[in-house]
Design an enzyme around this catalytic site. Structure first.
Site, short mmCIF file in Angstrom:
data_model
loop_
_atom_site.label_atom_id
_atom_site.label_comp_id
_atom_site.label_asym_id
_atom_site.label_seq_id
_atom_site.Cartn_x
_atom_site.Cartn_y
_atom_site.Cartn_z
N ASN A 254 -34.57 5.81 16.46
CA ASN A 254 -33.81 6.91 15.86
C ASN A 254 -32.59 7.32 16.68
O ASN A 254 -31.71 8.04 16.18
CB ASN A 254 -34.71 8.14 15.66
CG ASN A 254 -35.66 8.01 14.50
OD1 ASN A 254 -36.70 8.67 14.46
ND2 ASN A 254 -35.37 7.14 13.54
N ASP B 48 -41.59 10.22 6.25
CA ASP B 48 -40.33 9.65 5.79
C ASP B 48 -39.86 10.34 4.51
O ASP B 48 -40.67 10.75 3.69
CB ASP B 48 -40.52 8.15 5.54
CG ASP B 48 -39.20 7.41 5.48
OD1 ASP B 48 -38.23 7.88 6.09
OD2 ASP B 48 -39.15 6.37 4.82
#
Length: 222
Positions: free
Chosen positions: A50, A2
Site C-alpha cells: 500500500n 476491500d
C-alpha cells in the site's frame, strides 16, 4: 477489507470518505465478533504494497489509524479485548509505533476476543523473515536443520500468538488472497463476498460465520 475506494467512487466522494466509512465498519465488525463469541479476528488494514499509493492517501490512512488507536483503546480495554499487531509495524512513524506499543501493553492481560491488526504486512515478507530467523538459529547453533518443521515455522511467524486461521473473508468481489496470511490459510475456509467493506457489518459477519458452520472440513482426510 476491500472496496473503500469503490464505495466512495460510486457516491462521487473522495477516497478518504470511503476509508472513513471503512473505519466505521471496523468498529461494527469488531463489536459483532465479540457478540458472536469469535475467539480471534484479524483485519488487514495496511499492506506492505500500500506504500505505492499516492502520498496523500497514505497520509490519510495513517491519520485514521492514529484516530482509531486513540479513540478505541479505552473500549478495547474495557471489553476485555486483547490487541495484536502483525506485520513490520515498527517501520511506521515513531508516534504511531508508540501508540501501538501503548495499546498492546494496555490490553496484554485481557482474556477475551483477540483483535489482530495487520499493518505494513505482507505474507511473503513474513515467511521470508521467518526463514531468516530460523537460518540464524541454525548458524548460531541454537537449532538443527532437521528440527525445522511446520511447527518451527509457525512459531517464527508474526501470528504465533494467535489461534489457527479458520475462515478468511475477502470483501468487494475480488477473488484472490493479495499476499495475506498465505501460510496460515493453508486449510482455512475461504469466503469471497461482493459486499464492499464500508457496507459490511454485523449481519454480514453472522452470515459468513453461518456459511462456515455448514462447511465440512476434512484437512486432507475423508
Amino acid at each position: 477489507m476491500d472496496g473503500n475506494g469503490r464505495w466512495a467512487k460510486a457516491r462521487r466522494l473522495p477516497r478518504i470518505a470511503g476509508h472513513r466509512q471503512g473505519a466505521e465498519a471496523v468498529r461494527r465488525v469488531a463489536r459483532a465478533a465479540r457478540e458472536l463469541g469469535i475467539e480471534a479476528l484479524t483485519l488487514y488494514a495496511f499492506s506492505s504494497e500500500n506504500w505505492r499509493r499516492p502520498e496523500e492517501e497514505v497520509s490519510d490512512l495513517m491519520g485514521l489509524l492514529r484516530h482509531f488507536l486513540r479513540s478505541e483503546i479505552d473500549e478495547l480495554a474495557r471489553e476485555n479485548v486483547r490487541l495484536h499487531v502483525i506485520g513490520d509495524w515498527r517501520r511506521l512513524s515513531p508516534d504511531l509505533v508508540r501508540l501501538i506499543e501503548d495499546a498492546i501493553a494496555r490490553t496484554a492481560r485481557n482474556t477475551g476476543c483477540q483483535l489482530a491488526i495487520a499493518l505494513n504486512y505482507g505474507a511473503q515478507a513474513e515467511i521470508a523473515a521467518a526463514a531468516r530467523q530460523l537460518a540464524a538459529r541454525v548458524r548460531d547453533g541454537e537449532t538443527a536443520v532437521e528440527a525445522i518443521d511446520e511447527a518451527a515455522i509457525e512459531d517464527a511467524l508474526t501470528t504465533r500468538d494467535l489461534p489457527p486461521l479458520d475462515l478468511l473473508i475477502r470483501t468487494s468481489g475480488e477473488v484472490r488472497l493479495s499476499n495475506f496470511l498465505l501460510w496460515q490459510a493453508a486449510y482455512a475456509e475461504l469466503l469471497f463476498v461482493d459486499t464492499l467493506w464500508p457496507d459490511f457489518g454485523a449481519d454480514a459477519l453472522a452470515d459468513a460465520v453461518a456459511q462456515f458452520g455448514r462447511r465440512q472440513r476434512r484437512f486432507g482426510g475423508l
